[in-house]
Write an enzyme that holds these catalytic residues in place. Structure first.
Site, mmCIF file in Angstrom:
data_model
loop_
_atom_site.group_PDB
_atom_site.id
_atom_site.type_symbol
_atom_site.label_atom_id
_atom_site.label_comp_id
_atom_site.label_asym_id
_atom_site.label_seq_id
_atom_site.Cartn_x
_atom_site.Cartn_y
_atom_site.Cartn_z
ATOM 1 N N ASP A 27 0.994 10.723 -49.405
ATOM 2 C CA ASP A 27 0.819 9.759 -48.276
ATOM 3 C C ASP A 27 0.516 10.693 -46.792
ATOM 4 O OD1 ASP A 27 1.092 7.477 -46.375
ATOM 5 O OD2 ASP A 27 2.840 6.565 -47.845
ATOM 6 N N ASP A 78 -5.518 3.094 -46.428
ATOM 7 C CA ASP A 78 -4.333 2.125 -46.099
ATOM 8 C C ASP A 78 -4.588 1.569 -44.596
ATOM 9 O OD1 ASP A 78 -1.919 0.946 -45.811
ATOM 10 O OD2 ASP A 78 -0.738 2.911 -46.020
ATOM 11 N N ASP A 136 3.451 -3.494 -48.304
ATOM 12 C CA ASP A 136 4.794 -2.906 -47.982
ATOM 13 C C ASP A 136 5.883 -3.992 -48.455
ATOM 14 O OD1 ASP A 136 3.228 -0.838 -47.209
ATOM 15 O OD2 ASP A 136 3.656 -1.207 -45.154
ATOM 16 N N ARG A 179 -5.526 -1.579 -48.973
ATOM 17 C CA ARG A 179 -4.483 -2.582 -48.789
ATOM 18 C C ARG A 179 -5.213 -3.632 -48.210
ATOM 19 N NH1 ARG A 179 0.224 -1.412 -44.800
ATOM 20 N NH2 ARG A 179 -1.224 -1.631 -43.043
ATOM 21 N N ASP A 220 -1.123 -6.235 -40.850
ATOM 22 C CA ASP A 220 -0.140 -5.338 -41.146
ATOM 23 C C ASP A 220 1.242 -5.951 -40.765
ATOM 24 O OD1 ASP A 220 1.527 -3.128 -41.888
ATOM 25 O OD2 ASP A 220 0.491 -1.926 -40.379
ATOM 26 N N HIS A 261 6.240 3.386 -55.549
ATOM 27 C CA HIS A 261 6.169 3.859 -54.195
ATOM 28 C C HIS A 261 7.435 3.755 -53.356
ATOM 29 C CE1 HIS A 261 4.020 5.373 -50.555
ATOM 30 N NE2 HIS A 261 3.456 4.191 -50.095
#
Ligand SMILES: *[C@@H]1O[C@H](CO)[C@@H](O)[C@H](O)[C@H]1NC(C)=O
Ligand SMILES: *[C@@H]1O[C@H](CO)[C@@H](O)[C@H](O)[C@H]1NC(C)=O
Length: 951
Positions: free
Chosen positions: A438, A551, A626, A610, A292, A684
């Protein structure tokens, strides 16, 4: 001294502070370089040279389809076992493991769709220098050289690929730790160790030693003979404040591959990099380790959220692929003997006759597991796609509506917000199919729940969407709030389903809910339980138009090393180290299974993930994580999705508008225009960004966005047919130009434009203030028709296209027929029964071809042959529709309302003949200035046979 919880709270606060601070760009110091990853550093320190490995030819055994032989490392006398298989469809599999490891080493399960079918191998010749094997009918051979060990695959006189030709095979054998001074054996580690030993000793004893084998009878003994250097990081390692206890010590593996004649290699996503991979001599290798990465930076080989260890190599003669099946942290080095040479330098070499053949060398390094590599020998790009698909499966065939437009933000605040956004789309006449929620929609980040105040009546909300034939996606992440009043947590804990820490307790990390546990998705029983949680009576407030988004499944652990899980966390008998890159795949697998099960196996799931790995294509869609509202992020969305498509993952998209930061209205419009032509089309935005529903940017921009979204909807029949094809064949939906023009080197590095299928070429505008783009139109015999103006352009040229804010340069290939639906409605489902317009673009031979696929759009009934699959073709002045699947059945109400022929000449009359034998004359218009012929209302049913004759 702070307690553990206090420390975690502090970390979390720091993390959030970083989140909210304006400072842009990744904090690179959070992530390891190769030098900071001890196995990478150790392995990379080995330089090319003579390999210490030698083949013990007398150990060779050949059964019908399996060759085995032992390799010995002359430095430490440790033996390896090499297995070689010839698999169906030009694939060679090479496995290398320790002959007798102290305990089993991890072999990746659940990624291959089945044990790959093998084909017979035969020895062509053999002497003391090595052995030559035949790979079947084509003149393909494997040459295994004994001293040192080296493996070459040849076809005729050409070497296609060489293994260990640079001598970089390295295999760190498992060993007992000798220096015990700093080694504290905790009771849990000891008991895990005992378990592992028990598992191992229960396995069949390896066969008796042969003669030479007896010299070094015992592997472990052999290992001890050698004075082994204990290097820093072998038995424990720290990064920042995190220590990795490494109970098994060093166990890395590495192997080099040489690709003669190759200057272009692709794949190994996910990296924010151009399509053509770069050489890594002057920096870090490409890293594959699901992470991440907060505010990721472009144009570097750092690891991102997903990892697919597959590389493609291409030149004008052949495409090949390497699939390195290993789920541990992996680094890939690429070097080339022509890198850095300018075109002039290469010309000079050529003129002076000093040119060496270009060659790319790659080297794969993984932290644990075994070497298990599939060499996919092509020869065409499409052969490699089908070879890879035969191993890991194809793209899941998605519900039709999921190919339409998705509206997301973190977060739509409550049901009223959802209702008003939904109404806004109608008011501004912009179609959409899915609205997304979300993490804030949950009751305190407890997944499978709803905030009792903001989303008090979720079913009512879903019902409202259902009435408009629209759908919703709600997030379900794999970090589970540690809270005794939370059913999901209690069940996972009581069933023992959490991943364990190295000391045997439930692993806890910090994530959105605060302290969280991580279910062990590598367990089949855990996945079955997770899937059952999606049942309508378990996941309250849900109904059939609610779908799921996974996610944070790298997994993201805010207070963990590199924002992920400790490598010494425990999954049954394996360490997290062994399985890390697989975790995200398993989460999506279990979730997709849940959505299938809740409908009794009837409905297709839609799950976005993701994190991903090889094989993730079987479970749904991925996005590029992201990103940011910056022009370069818009640009990079093209190569990032192209790279994923090459390794089987077709359903890819990037957050439209950019997740972090705020786009200018120009960037937002350009992003919609680009996203409308990429497979997964979702806007998004981050929680802290101002709202950006399309109508908030003034009527002009809203109109531009409306037009882009509407173009997407008109092409849905084409997208759907391509996804059907991807599901059948593994061919990517969004393709680099070289896939269709493999002999044209001008296409090899192109990644600012792309093809959708074979027939649409898109060169989106991705520069600020752009007045024009230069598109390369491939194919010296091709025509390309501008889909907006119907202007015809010749192929094999760079075409300058002046643009305005409304321009989306898109071209239809001459020789193709594309069915579209031009009556755009508020959702794709509302357009189900609408009629088609056929766009027939003629090539120089005045022919064209295309396909149409129709089914119910959402169930698995296509597996029962409930669909229509037709081929349209134009030749000899007859346009006809024929059934490609006569044993399939489906009825459609849709008819053909218009046929537009591009590059046409004027006929004197046009006659339609339908299946019932009836003939009728059709009315048409002809525009001689554009050579466009339009037949209005020919009126045939889209599922029937017909011929239209132009006289
Ligand atoms: C295997 O390779 C040969 C020679 O390169 C080629 O002719 C053949 O089509 C390939 N077969 C498959 C199934 O890819
Ligand atoms: C269309 O033409 C083909 C070729 O002549 C013929 O085989 C087919 O039966 C025709 N279909 C119809 C519906 O007339």
């Amino acid at each position: 001294m702070a307690t553990f919880t206090e420390r975690m709270a502090l970390v979390s606060v720091l993390w959030l502070a970083l989140c909210l601070s304006g400072s842009w760009a990744v904090d690179k110091s959070n992530f390891k370089t190769c030098d900071q990853s001890s196995f990478c550093k150790r392995q990379r320190a080995l330089k090319p040279g003579e390999s210490p490995y030698r083949v013990l030819l007398e150990t060779m055994e050949l059964t019908n389809t399996r060759l085995t032989l032992q390799l010995i490392n002359d430095n430490n006398k440790v033996r390896l076992l090499l297995e070689l298989y010839r698999l169906q469809g030009n694939i060679t599999r090479v496995k290398i493991n320790e002959l007798k490891p102290l305990k089993p080493r991890y072999e990746v399960p659940d990624v291959l769709v089945r044990e790959p079918p093998t084909e017979p191998l035969s020895v062509l010749s053999q002497d003391e220098n090595g052995v030559v094997l035949s790979l079947g009918a084509e003149s393909q051979r494997v040459i295994i050289s004994a001293r040192p060990f080296r493996l070459d695959i040849m076809e005729g006189h050409d070497v296609l690929m060489s293994l260990n030709s640079r001598g970089l095979l390295a295999f760190e054998h498992l060993r007992m730790r000798k220096d015990t001074f700093s080694y504290k054996v905790t009771s849990t580690v000891a008991s895990v160790w005992d378990n592992i030993k028990r598992v191992f000793s229960s396995q069949a004893e390896p066969e008796a030693e042969n003669k030479e084998g007896a010299d070094s009878a015992n592997q472990a003994e052999a290992g001890k003979e050698e004075e082994e250097k204990v290097e820093e990081g072998m038995w424990e390692e720290t990064f920042k404040s995190h220590s990795d206890s490494k109970p098994n010590g060093p166990c890395a593996i590495s192997l080099d591959f040489s690709l003669p004649g190759v200057e272009h290699v692709y794949g190994i996503p996910e990296h924010a990099e151009p399509l053509k991979l770069k050489t890594t001599d002057n920096g870090d290798p490409y890293r594959l380790y699901n992470l991440d990465v907060f505010q990721y930076e472009l144009y570097n080989p750092m690891a991102l959220y997903g990892a697919v260890p597959v590389m493609l190599a291409h030149n004008t003669k052949r495409t090949t692929g390497i699939f390195w099946l290993n789920a541990a942290e992996t680094w890939v080095d690429i070097s080339s003997n022509t890198a850095g040479k300018t075109v002039f330098g290469k010309m000079l070499d050529y003129v002076q006759g000093s040119s060496e053949t270009p060659q790319t060398d790659v080297r794969w390094i993984s932290e644990s597991g075994i070497i298990d590599v599939f060499l996919m020998l092509g020869p065409t790009p499409k052969d490699v796609f089908s070879q890879y698909a035969s191993l890991t499966g194809t793209q899941a065939f998605p519900p039709l509506s999921s190919l339409a437009y998705h509206q997301c933000r973190w977060n739509y605040n409550d049901q009223e917000d959802v209702r008003s956004v939904d109404a806004g789309f109608d008011e501004h006449d912009i179609p959409y199919d899915f609205i997304w929620l979300d993490i804030e929609h949950t009751d305190g980040k407890r997944y499978f729940t709803w905030d009792p105040h903001k989303f008090a009546t979720p079913k009512e909300m879903l019902q409202g969407l259902q009435e408009k034939k629209r759908k919703m996606v709600a997030i379900v992440d794999p970090h589970i709030k540690v809270d005794n009043n939370y059913k999901i947590h209690n069940e996972i804990r009581s069933r023992g389903f959490y991943i364990k820490n190295k000391d045997g307790g439930d692993y806890e990390g910090w994530c959105w809910p605060g302290s969280a546990g991580y279910p062990d998705f590598t367990r089949a029983d855990m996945r079955a339980w997770w899937a059952s949680m999606f049942a309508y009576d378990q996941y309250e407030g849900t109904m059939e138009n609610l779908y799921t988004w996974n996610d944070m499944n790298e997994p993201s652990v805010f207070n963990g090393p590199e924002v992920t899980m400790h490598k010494d966390a425990v999954h049954g008998s394996w360490e997290h180290r062994d399985v890390h890159n697989l975790y995200g795949l398993y989460v999506q697998m279990a979730t997709a299974e849940g959505l299938i099960q809740r409908s009794g196996g009837v409905e297709r799931p839609f799950v976005l993930t993701r994190a991903f790995f090889a094989g993730s294509q079987r479970y749904g869609a991925v996005w590029t994580g992201d990103n940011a509202a910056e022009w370069d992020h818009l640009k990079i969305s093209i190569p990032m999705c192209l790279s994923l498509g090459l390794v089987g993952i077709s359903f890819c998209g990037a957050d439209v508008g950019g997740f972090f930061k705020s786009p200018s209205s120009e960037l937002l419009v350009r992003w919609y225009q680009t996203g409308a032509y990429q497979p997964f089309f979702r806007a998004h935005a981050h929680l802290d960004t101002p709202r950006r529903e399309p109508w908030l940017f003034g009527p002009e921009n809203a109109a531009l966005i409306r037009e882009a979204v509407r173009q997407r909807y008109t092409f849905l029949p084409y997208w759907y047919q391509l996804f059907y094809q991807a599901y059948r064949t593994g061919e990517p939906v969004m393709r680099p130009l070289w896939v269709e023009y493999p002999q044209d080197p001008a296409t090899f590095a192109v990644d600012d434009e792309f093809l959708i299928g074979r027939d649409l070429l898109v060169h989106p505008v991705t520069d600020e203030g752009s007045r024009g783009v230069t598109a390369y139109l491939p194919g010296k015999d091709e025509f390309w028709f501008d889909i907006h103006t119907f202007h015809k352009h010749n192929g094999a040229q760079n075409l300058y296209i002046p643009v305005t804010m409304s321009s989306i340069p898109v071209f239809q290939r001459g020789g193709s027929i594309i069915p579209r639906k031009l009556r755009v409605r508020r959702s794709s489902t509302c357009m189900e029964h609408d009629p088609y317009t056929l766009f027939v673009a003629l090539n120089a031979r005045r022919t064209a071809e295309g396909e149409l696929y129709i089914d119910d759009g959402h169930t698995f009934n296509y597996e029962k042959k409930e669909f229509i699959h037709r081929r349209f073709s134009f030749a000899n002045n007859v346009l006809s529709s024929v059934n490609l699947m006569p044993d399939a059945h489906f009825t459609t109400m849709s008819w053909i309302e218009r046929v537009i022929v591009l590059g046409a000449t004027k006929p004197s009359k046009i006659t339609l003949k339908t299946a019932d034998g009836e003939e009728s004359q059709l009315e048409f218009e002809f525009d001689p200035s554009m050579s466009v012929l339009t037949i209005r209302k020919p009126g045939m049913n889209a599922g029937e046979d017909w011929n239209i004759t132009f006289k």
